[in-house]
Write an enzyme that holds these catalytic residues in place. Sequence first.
Site, short mmCIF file in Angstrom:
data_model
loop_
_atom_site.label_atom_id
_atom_site.label_comp_id
_atom_site.label_asym_id
_atom_site.label_seq_id
_atom_site.Cartn_x
_atom_site.Cartn_y
_atom_site.Cartn_z
CE LYS A 178 -0.42 -0.46 4.96
NZ LYS A 178 -0.92 0.37 6.01
NE ARG A 185 -6.17 0.06 11.29
CZ ARG A 185 -5.02 -0.02 10.64
NH1 ARG A 185 -4.13 0.97 10.75
NH2 ARG A 185 -4.73 -1.03 9.87
CG HIS A 193 -3.14 -4.29 11.62
ND1 HIS A 193 -2.05 -4.90 11.05
CD2 HIS A 193 -2.82 -2.97 11.71
CE1 HIS A 193 -1.12 -3.99 10.79
NE2 HIS A 193 -1.56 -2.81 11.20
NE ARG A 229 -2.40 -7.93 7.38
CZ ARG A 229 -2.92 -8.33 8.53
NH1 ARG A 229 -3.55 -9.49 8.61
NH2 ARG A 229 -2.85 -7.57 9.59
CE1 TYR A 237 9.84 32.21 0.05
CE2 TYR A 237 10.30 29.87 0.20
CZ TYR A 237 9.89 30.95 -0.54
OH TYR A 237 9.54 30.79 -1.85
CB CYS A 257 12.26 26.36 -0.34
SG CYS A 257 13.46 27.59 0.17
CG MET A 258 6.88 23.20 -2.48
SD MET A 258 5.52 23.87 -3.44
CE MET A 258 4.54 24.63 -2.20
CG ASP A 259 9.80 23.59 -5.47
OD1 ASP A 259 8.94 22.70 -5.39
OD2 ASP A 259 9.54 24.80 -5.60
#
Length: 369
Positions: A37, A135, A164, A220, A264, A309-311
């Site tokens: 997953k 859950r 689980h 699993r 920033y 920063c973001m990138d």
Amino acid sequence: MIDHSYPTWLEVNLSAIEQNSRNVVQRTGVPLMAVVKANAYGHGSVEVSKAALAGGATWLGVARFGEARVLRQAGITAPILVLGMITPPEVDEAIAANVSVTLHSREVADMLSQRGKAVGKPVLAHLKIDTGIGRLGVQPGEVLELARYALSQGNIQIEGLFSHFAMADVEDHPLTAVQVSRFKGAVEALEQAGLLPRWVHLSNTAGTLVHPEARFTMVRAGSAVVGIWPFDHTPYPEYLRPALSWKARLASCKILPKGWGVGYGQEYILQQDEIIGVVPVGYGDGFRRQPGNEVLIDGRCVPVVGRVCMDQSMIRLPKAYPMGTEIVLLGKQGDAEISLDDLGKRWKTATVDVTAIINFRVPRIYVRD
Ligand SMILES: Cc1ncc(COP(=O)(O)O)c(C=O)c1O
């Protein structure tokens, strides 16, 4: 082989994934459902699934039907279980794609049966009981009734029973034994009624590797497959190997003068002239916006300075390096290493949380030993 095509990329070692899977199967002696997953915890679900199956896994586990669809579209025919919620239109697709779903309540049984009737085919399902994680799942004492109810619909094929663990990664936590005992109670109830399905599975990686009494007829494991050891305080065992490295290339390197601010918020103001590099990786890639980050360059550790920063992120360098110099954010470079555990501790989170959120825009490059 190092790929020079990208500013940043992940290297995923498929030999490690195949070998980890083989080792889990050999150590446990029961069939393995490789949990892939969340894009196989960020490693790439199709490639990891293929490597895990090559290493002896027989089932695949995903959280959502969309993840199963991706695997089927890639030509993977192994049995797949959707461990989480499924919607009515997805049930129709699951039936057509031979994908098993989780049956965790009467409401779900009604929905599966209705969709099965509409499609004109039976639905494959694994019963889910909640043994202590709070859950999805009925209480252990309710499983027999749910099984009978589902079977009375006439078109639900129960092929599994599962639950689980909540605390198996905490050594000797008393809840684990309690969960095993509750699960065994449910197994016995179904067995006595002659309704015990073939696939009985409780253990995640931690349970699989350290609780042999909880292996039943399948385990699993997701973390173990990609080489993540779930225990904080014990060293990595020799039979698991991390599969992931995160690399980038230096985008820029320049001398900035004393008094210049970086990033920033201008949180890093130079006290003297310094060599500042730019790494083309930011929080938009999954590199967390937290203090204390470090990367490797030229086989040594250097600090990230200023806010991520973001990138992009800025680093303080001991000397100038050319554009394109390799940077390691996770993994080894020479004798230096930044491990997944280092990142988990630095970001105060689980190691799987580090890998699972590395953004899709970071290309995955698949390598072998
Ligand atoms: C239902 C279920 N089974 C198995 C797993 C695999 O866990 P692990 O990565 O510890 O092997 C998960 C992951 O969280 C899960 O949610």
